[in-house]
Design an enzyme around this catalytic site. Structure first.
Site, PDB file in Angstrom:
ATOM      1  N   CYS A  90      44.291-137.762  13.590  1.00 59.54           N
ATOM      2  CA  CYS A  90      43.851-136.450  14.082  1.00 59.54           C
ATOM      3  C   CYS A  90      42.778-136.558  15.160  1.00 59.54           C
ATOM      4  O   CYS A  90      42.468-135.568  15.831  1.00 59.54           O
ATOM      5  CB  CYS A  90      43.350-135.602  12.919  1.00 59.54           C
ATOM      6  SG  CYS A  90      44.588-135.393  11.643  1.00 59.54           S
ATOM      7  N   HIS A 224      38.035-130.407  14.968  1.00 59.92           N
ATOM      8  CA  HIS A 224      39.412-130.569  14.489  1.00 59.92           C
ATOM      9  C   HIS A 224      39.652-129.561  13.367  1.00 59.92           C
ATOM     10  O   HIS A 224      38.853-129.460  12.433  1.00 59.92           O
ATOM     11  CB  HIS A 224      39.604-132.007  14.005  1.00 59.92           C
ATOM     12  CG  HIS A 224      40.875-132.196  13.253  1.00 59.92           C
ATOM     13  ND1 HIS A 224      42.080-131.686  13.684  1.00 59.92           N
ATOM     14  CD2 HIS A 224      41.152-132.833  12.076  1.00 59.92           C
ATOM     15  CE1 HIS A 224      43.021-131.985  12.810  1.00 59.92           C
ATOM     16  NE2 HIS A 224      42.485-132.678  11.827  1.00 59.92           N
ATOM     17  N   ASN A 254      46.549-127.498   9.994  1.00 65.18           N
ATOM     18  CA  ASN A 254      46.091-128.751  10.589  1.00 65.18           C
ATOM     19  C   ASN A 254      47.241-129.341  11.412  1.00 65.18           C
ATOM     20  O   ASN A 254      48.228-129.809  10.849  1.00 65.18           O
ATOM     21  CB  ASN A 254      45.670-129.713   9.461  1.00 65.18           C
ATOM     22  CG  ASN A 254      45.213-131.063   9.977  1.00 65.18           C
ATOM     23  OD1 ASN A 254      45.432-131.414  11.131  1.00 65.18           O
ATOM     24  ND2 ASN A 254      44.588-131.841   9.111  1.00 65.18           N
TER      25      ASN A 254
HETATM   26  N1  COA Z   1      47.991-124.944  -4.981  1.00 64.00           N
HETATM   27  C1  COA Z   1      47.466-124.798  -6.226  1.00 64.00           C
HETATM   28  N2  COA Z   1      46.742-125.752  -6.814  1.00 64.00           N
HETATM   29  C2  COA Z   1      46.534-126.887  -6.141  1.00 64.00           C
HETATM   30  C3  COA Z   1      47.040-127.114  -4.848  1.00 64.00           C
HETATM   31  C4  COA Z   1      47.805-126.063  -4.286  1.00 64.00           C
HETATM   32  N3  COA Z   1      48.331-126.152  -3.030  1.00 64.00           N
HETATM   33  N4  COA Z   1      46.658-128.341  -4.432  1.00 64.00           N
HETATM   34  C5  COA Z   1      45.941-128.885  -5.427  1.00 64.00           C
HETATM   35  N5  COA Z   1      45.868-127.998  -6.456  1.00 64.00           N
HETATM   36  C6  COA Z   1      45.181-128.174  -7.731  1.00 64.00           C
HETATM   37  C7  COA Z   1      44.991-129.608  -8.119  1.00 64.00           C
HETATM   38  O1  COA Z   1      46.155-130.086  -8.789  1.00 64.00           O
HETATM   39  C8  COA Z   1      43.794-129.527  -9.033  1.00 64.00           C
HETATM   40  O2  COA Z   1      44.220-129.092 -10.296  1.00 64.00           O
HETATM   41  P1  COA Z   1      43.556-129.678 -11.640  1.00 64.00           P
HETATM   42  O3  COA Z   1      42.090-129.287 -11.544  1.00 64.00           O
HETATM   43  O4  COA Z   1      44.294-129.009 -12.699  1.00 64.00           O
HETATM   44  O5  COA Z   1      43.753-131.169 -11.562  1.00 64.00           O
HETATM   45  C9  COA Z   1      42.957-128.421  -8.420  1.00 64.00           C
HETATM   46  O6  COA Z   1      43.849-127.662  -7.600  1.00 64.00           O
HETATM   47  C10 COA Z   1      41.798-128.904  -7.593  1.00 64.00           C
HETATM   48  O7  COA Z   1      42.277-129.909  -6.720  1.00 64.00           O
HETATM   49  P2  COA Z   1      41.311-130.643  -5.705  1.00 64.00           P
HETATM   50  O8  COA Z   1      42.091-131.691  -4.985  1.00 64.00           O
HETATM   51  O9  COA Z   1      40.086-131.058  -6.431  1.00 64.00           O
HETATM   52  O10 COA Z   1      40.953-129.426  -4.731  1.00 64.00           O
HETATM   53  P3  COA Z   1      39.944-129.396  -3.538  1.00 64.00           P
HETATM   54  O11 COA Z   1      39.004-128.280  -3.760  1.00 64.00           O
HETATM   55  O12 COA Z   1      39.400-130.753  -3.217  1.00 64.00           O
HETATM   56  O13 COA Z   1      40.882-128.955  -2.343  1.00 64.00           O
HETATM   57  C11 COA Z   1      41.974-129.921  -0.428  1.00 64.00           C
HETATM   58  C12 COA Z   1      41.964-129.788  -1.944  1.00 64.00           C
HETATM   59  C13 COA Z   1      43.149-130.810  -0.035  1.00 64.00           C
HETATM   60  C14 COA Z   1      42.188-128.546   0.173  1.00 64.00           C
HETATM   61  C15 COA Z   1      40.625-130.504   0.037  1.00 64.00           C
HETATM   62  O14 COA Z   1      40.269-131.625  -0.716  1.00 64.00           O
HETATM   63  C16 COA Z   1      40.665-130.890   1.482  1.00 64.00           C
HETATM   64  O15 COA Z   1      40.852-130.065   2.356  1.00 64.00           O
HETATM   65  N6  COA Z   1      40.450-132.176   1.789  1.00 64.00           N
HETATM   66  C17 COA Z   1      40.524-132.645   3.149  1.00 64.00           C
HETATM   67  C18 COA Z   1      41.953-132.745   3.549  1.00 64.00           C
HETATM   68  C19 COA Z   1      42.114-132.952   5.023  1.00 64.00           C
HETATM   69  O16 COA Z   1      41.457-132.330   5.808  1.00 64.00           O
HETATM   70  N7  COA Z   1      43.047-133.841   5.399  1.00 64.00           N
HETATM   71  C20 COA Z   1      43.350-134.122   6.750  1.00 64.00           C
HETATM   72  C21 COA Z   1      42.205-134.784   7.445  1.00 64.00           C
HETATM   73  S1  COA Z   1      42.568-135.031   9.097  1.00 64.00           S
END
Ligand code: COA
Length: 297
Positions: A90, A224, A254
């Site tokens: 990215c 980004h 994204n």
């Molecule tokens: N819908 C519903 N529930 C979801 C889900 C979705 N799309 N994706 C994950 N969950 C659930 C998980 O299974 C987890 O459930 P559990 O507590 O029962 O295990 C819960 O939601 C929390 O998951 P978690 O991964 O801790 O959530 P988060 O608050 O960290 O948010 C992201 C997840 C991916 C949105 C966040 O971590 C993020 O944006 N990270 C950066 C990703 C990124 O930018 N990547 C590209 C970089 S260039």
């Protein structure tokens, strides 16, 4: 639409990511979008393809392993100059700016075309709700000509290859005995989140310090578009008002390295960027890699 086949909902996705809608590639080809973006940038710059000295294409995945996408774009726009592909995830637009700037400083080029073309919606398993809800496809392009508007670029890399990756199998040889499998995009979301905030905050602070500036001196900070919460965390670290951070994640998701040039173009077209404005661009991604650029219009 996602909730029809995934255990997810707008109530989960929007507050956690800031994404409402995004563009997902269908039967069109990524190279067609890339060529369209390139032609639009050339027309806006008033430069013909024949006047280009270099083409840099930032891309993570596309259907071709070879030839390089930049060569396909070169043919599509009718250019004859050298071209190169980079995969800096990215952060690709900032790395492409750095290559263009280096080539310019070395006296080797006058006009450079950067095209970021990405189809990240083709990387995750669409049954994986933790990754498939985040991405959108798109292409953005910029033409760089002679000048001193780029005031500085800061790049960094920190190998952490288990945090965000995808693996594909190649053709077997008679000597490969172990089973090989395709692994769709894997992401440790919270690790990536923390890296993104830290890397971008550090890169921006560094580039400003190198230019004897503080964030208060900058007019626009284009980050980004990975997650609105990442953007807000960087905003809070820099202690800057929300209106310095243009965003389009709500409608694009994204779009990997295309995110920065698409946002830059939207800001330019809606009259947000004025002569003399100072802009910081900052991007981060798999690798990990990150980079920031300071530009004065
Ligand atoms: N819908 C519903 N529930 C979801 C889900 C979705 N799309 N994706 C994950 N969950 C659930 C998980 O299974 C987890 O459930 P559990 O507590 O029962 O295990 C819960 O939601 C929390 O998951 P978690 O991964 O801790 O959530 P988060 O608050 O960290 O948010 C992201 C997840 C991916 C949105 C966040 O971590 C993020 O944006 N990270 C950066 C990703 C990124 O930018 N990547 C590209 C970089 S260039």
């Amino acid at each position: 639409m996602l909730a029809e086949f995934l255990d997810t909902s707008d109530e989960w996705i929007y507050p956690r990511t800031g994404v409402k809608s995004r563009y997902v590639i269908s039967d069109e080809k990524l190279e067609e979008m890339a060529i369209e973006a390139a032609n639009k940038a050339l027309a806006d710059a008033g430069i013909t393809a024949a006047e280009l000295d270099y083409i840099i294409c930032s891309n993570v995945v596309n259907e071709y392993i070879t030839p390089q996408l930049s060569c396909i774009i070169q043919g599509g726009i009718g250019a004859t100059c050298p071209c190169i592909d980079i995969n800096c995830a990215c952060a690709g637009f900032i790395y492409a700016l750095d290559i263009a700037e280096s080539q310019y400083r070395a006296g080797r080029v006058r006009n450079v075309l950067i095209v970021c073309a990405e189809e990240p919606t083709r990387m995750p398993d669409w049954a994986d709700r933790s990754t498939s809800v985040l991405f959108g496809d798109g292409a953005g392009a910029a033409v760089l000509t002679g000048g001193d508007n780029i005031k500085g670029i800061s790049l960094s890399s920190a190998s952490a290859t288990d945090k965000l990756y995808q693996k594909r199998t190649l053709q077997p040889t008679p000597y490969i005995t172990k089973e090989e499998i395709d692994i769709p995009l894997q992401m440790k979301g919270q690790d990536v989140f923390k890296f993104a905030v830290k890397a971008s905050s550090t890169d921006i602070t560094k580039i400003l310090a190198q230019n004897n500036l503080t964030a208060n001196d900058v007019d626009h900070i284009l980050l980004h578009q990975a997650n609105i919460r990442i953007i807000h965390a960087i905003r809070d670290f820099l202690k800057q008002p929300d209106d310095k951070f243009p965003v389009n994640i709500e409608s694009h998701g994204n779009s990997s390295s295309s995110s920065c040039p698409i946002l830059l173009d939207e800001c330019r077209r809606n009259g947000r960027l004025l002569p003399g404005d100072k802009i910081v661009l900052s991007a981060f991604g798999a690798g990990f890699v990150s980079g920031a650029a300071l530009i004065e219009l």
